[in-house]
Scaffold this motif. Sequence first.
Motif, PDB file in Angstrom:
ATOM      1  N   CYS A  16       0.725  -1.230  -0.076  1.00 28.94           N
ATOM      2  CA  CYS A  16      -0.164   0.046   0.060  1.00 28.94           C
ATOM      3  C   CYS A  16       0.920   1.472   0.150  1.00 28.94           C
ATOM      4  O   CYS A  16       0.662   2.309  -0.791  1.00 28.94           O
ATOM      5  CB  CYS A  16      -0.859   0.035   1.107  1.00 28.94           C
ATOM      6  N   LYS A  27      -5.877   4.954  -5.079  1.00 28.76           N
ATOM      7  CA  LYS A  27      -7.392   4.974  -5.713  1.00 28.76           C
ATOM      8  C   LYS A  27      -7.785   4.843  -7.156  1.00 28.76           C
ATOM      9  O   LYS A  27      -8.619   4.134  -7.771  1.00 28.76           O
ATOM     10  CB  LYS A  27      -8.000   6.341  -5.403  1.00 28.76           C
ATOM     11  N   TRP A  29      -5.553   2.777  -8.781  1.00 34.77           N
ATOM     12  CA  TRP A  29      -5.572   1.554  -8.993  1.00 34.77           C
ATOM     13  C   TRP A  29      -6.816   0.767  -8.895  1.00 34.77           C
ATOM     14  O   TRP A  29      -6.961  -0.432  -9.240  1.00 34.77           O
ATOM     15  CB  TRP A  29      -4.234   0.799  -7.939  1.00 34.77           C
ATOM     16  N   LEU A  30      -7.613   1.153  -8.132  1.00 42.02           N
ATOM     17  CA  LEU A  30      -8.930   0.559  -7.500  1.00 42.02           C
ATOM     18  C   LEU A  30     -10.193   0.938  -8.454  1.00 42.02           C
ATOM     19  O   LEU A  30     -11.185   0.286  -8.476  1.00 42.02           O
ATOM     20  CB  LEU A  30      -9.282   1.056  -6.083  1.00 42.02           C
ATOM     21  N   PHE A  33     -11.300  -1.885 -10.463  1.00 39.71           N
ATOM     22  CA  PHE A  33     -11.995  -2.936  -9.682  1.00 39.71           C
ATOM     23  C   PHE A  33     -13.560  -2.554  -9.425  1.00 39.71           C
ATOM     24  O   PHE A  33     -14.325  -3.196  -9.627  1.00 39.71           O
ATOM     25  CB  PHE A  33     -11.213  -3.204  -8.482  1.00 39.71           C
ATOM     26  N   SER A  34     -13.476  -1.206  -9.155  1.00 40.55           N
ATOM     27  CA  SER A  34     -14.925  -0.628  -8.913  1.00 40.55           C
ATOM     28  C   SER A  34     -15.807  -0.911  -9.901  1.00 40.55           C
ATOM     29  O   SER A  34     -16.909  -1.291 -10.017  1.00 40.55           O
ATOM     30  CB  SER A  34     -15.005   0.729  -8.693  1.00 40.55           C
ATOM     31  N   GLY A  81     -16.610  -2.707  -3.685  1.00 41.82           N
ATOM     32  CA  GLY A  81     -16.186  -2.126  -4.862  1.00 41.82           C
ATOM     33  C   GLY A  81     -17.063  -1.071  -5.349  1.00 41.82           C
ATOM     34  O   GLY A  81     -16.725   0.117  -5.805  1.00 41.82           O
ATOM     35  N   ILE A  84     -16.351   2.183  -3.052  1.00 45.04           N
ATOM     36  CA  ILE A  84     -14.940   2.752  -3.443  1.00 45.04           C
ATOM     37  C   ILE A  84     -15.306   3.814  -4.780  1.00 45.04           C
ATOM     38  O   ILE A  84     -14.753   4.856  -4.708  1.00 45.04           O
ATOM     39  CB  ILE A  84     -13.977   1.741  -3.952  1.00 45.04           C
ATOM     40  N   ILE A 275      -9.478  -7.010   1.468  1.00 40.77           N
ATOM     41  CA  ILE A 275      -9.763  -5.992   0.336  1.00 40.77           C
ATOM     42  C   ILE A 275     -10.818  -5.123   1.269  1.00 40.77           C
ATOM     43  O   ILE A 275     -10.406  -3.734   1.224  1.00 40.77           O
ATOM     44  CB  ILE A 275     -10.496  -6.574  -0.930  1.00 40.77           C
ATOM     45  N   TYR A 276     -11.706  -5.514   1.998  1.00 43.01           N
ATOM     46  CA  TYR A 276     -12.648  -4.449   2.437  1.00 43.01           C
ATOM     47  C   TYR A 276     -12.282  -4.143   3.847  1.00 43.01           C
ATOM     48  O   TYR A 276     -13.091  -3.344   4.532  1.00 43.01           O
ATOM     49  CB  TYR A 276     -14.147  -4.745   2.414  1.00 43.01           C
ATOM     50  N   LEU A 279      -7.327  -3.159   3.733  1.00 46.63           N
ATOM     51  CA  LEU A 279      -6.838  -2.262   2.774  1.00 46.63           C
ATOM     52  C   LEU A 279      -7.169  -0.963   3.317  1.00 46.63           C
ATOM     53  O   LEU A 279      -6.440  -0.048   3.327  1.00 46.63           O
ATOM     54  CB  LEU A 279      -7.501  -2.654   1.360  1.00 46.63           C
TER      55      LEU A 279
END
Length: 311
Positions: A16, A27, A29-30, A33-34, A81, A84, A275-276, A279
Motif C-alpha cells: 500500500c 484509488k 488502481w482501485l 475494480f470498482s 467495490g 470505492i 480487501i474490504y 486495505l
Amino acid sequence: KEIKRGLYLLLFFISCVLVDQGKERLKYWLLPFSLICLLMLFYITADWVWIWSHTARWIRYSYWLDVYFHPGFFAMLMCFGLLIGWMLFLGPWLEQRYQKTGYILGLAIFSLVILLCTTIFQSRTALVGYGLFFIGLIIYKRIYWLGILIITLLVAATFGLGVDELLANRGYSQRFIIWNEVWRQLLHECNPILGCNIPQDYKILDKYSHPHNVYLAMFYRNGLLGGGLFCVFVAYFFYQGVKAKSVWLVISLFGWGALITENNSLFTSPQPFWIYFWLPVFMTILDSHKSQVQGYWRQLTARTDAATSQQ
C-alpha cells in the motif's frame, strides 16, 4: 504460523505504501475494480430477474458462470467495490458539479443500489457493514437530517417492496445464540484473562466452527488481555483517523461493520476480507501520517537523484 501471517500483513501494508506514496495514487488502481463490480452487478441483476421470470422465485444468487461462490463474501466484495467508486470518484464529482443537492440525490440512489446488491445475495452481513458506513458518512459530511431522511426512505423501501422477506428467506440468524454461548464459555469455563484453549475441531453448540463475530472471537481466543490490547489499537486508529479527517476511515467502517457478524480472525493468510477490511485500515493509517510518508518519499527521491547524478 502466527509469524507468517504477520509477515503477510506487513507485506500488504508495504505494498500500500509503495503504490500510494502519500499521493492518493492507490484509488486509481482501485477504479478498474470498482467498474468491474458495477458491470458484474448489471449482469447479475439481469440474470437474477430472468431466473425469477422463469421460476417465479427470487433466488439467493450463488453461481457465477456455473461456479459456486459464497454469496455473503461475494456481496461484501461487490458492495465494497461500489462503495470505492462512490466515495473516491462519483460522490466527489457530484458534490463539485451539483453541490449538496446532487450529492444527496446521488447518495439516495447509490444506497438503493447497495440494497439491491445485498438483496440479490441475501447478505445481511453486507447490509450491516453498509449501515455502519452510512452512519459514519452522515457524521463525516454533517448531513444529519438528510441522512436520517434517506435511512427512513430505505427502511420504507425495504419493507414496502418485500426486501425484508427476501433477506429473511434463510431463517433468522442464530448469531445472538452463538455469541451468548461464547461469552458464557469465556467467563465460566475458560480463563477470562488469557482466553479459551480451543481444540482444532471444536464446534460451538456442536454446530458452529467459530463465533461469527471477529471481535468476540478475539476475546474468545485471547481473553481480556488480548482483546484489551486490540481495543487500544482500535481506539488509537479511530483517534488518528478522525484527527486527520480521513475519507479512508469512513470507507473502512464498511469492513468494521461487516465483521461484526462474520469471520473468526483478523490475522490470517491472504483472504478476500483483506480487501474490504485491511486495505482501508492501512490507507487510513497512511492518511493520518501523510506528511511523514510524503517526507520519506521526498528523501528517497532526493537520494536516488543524487546517486544517479554521481554516476
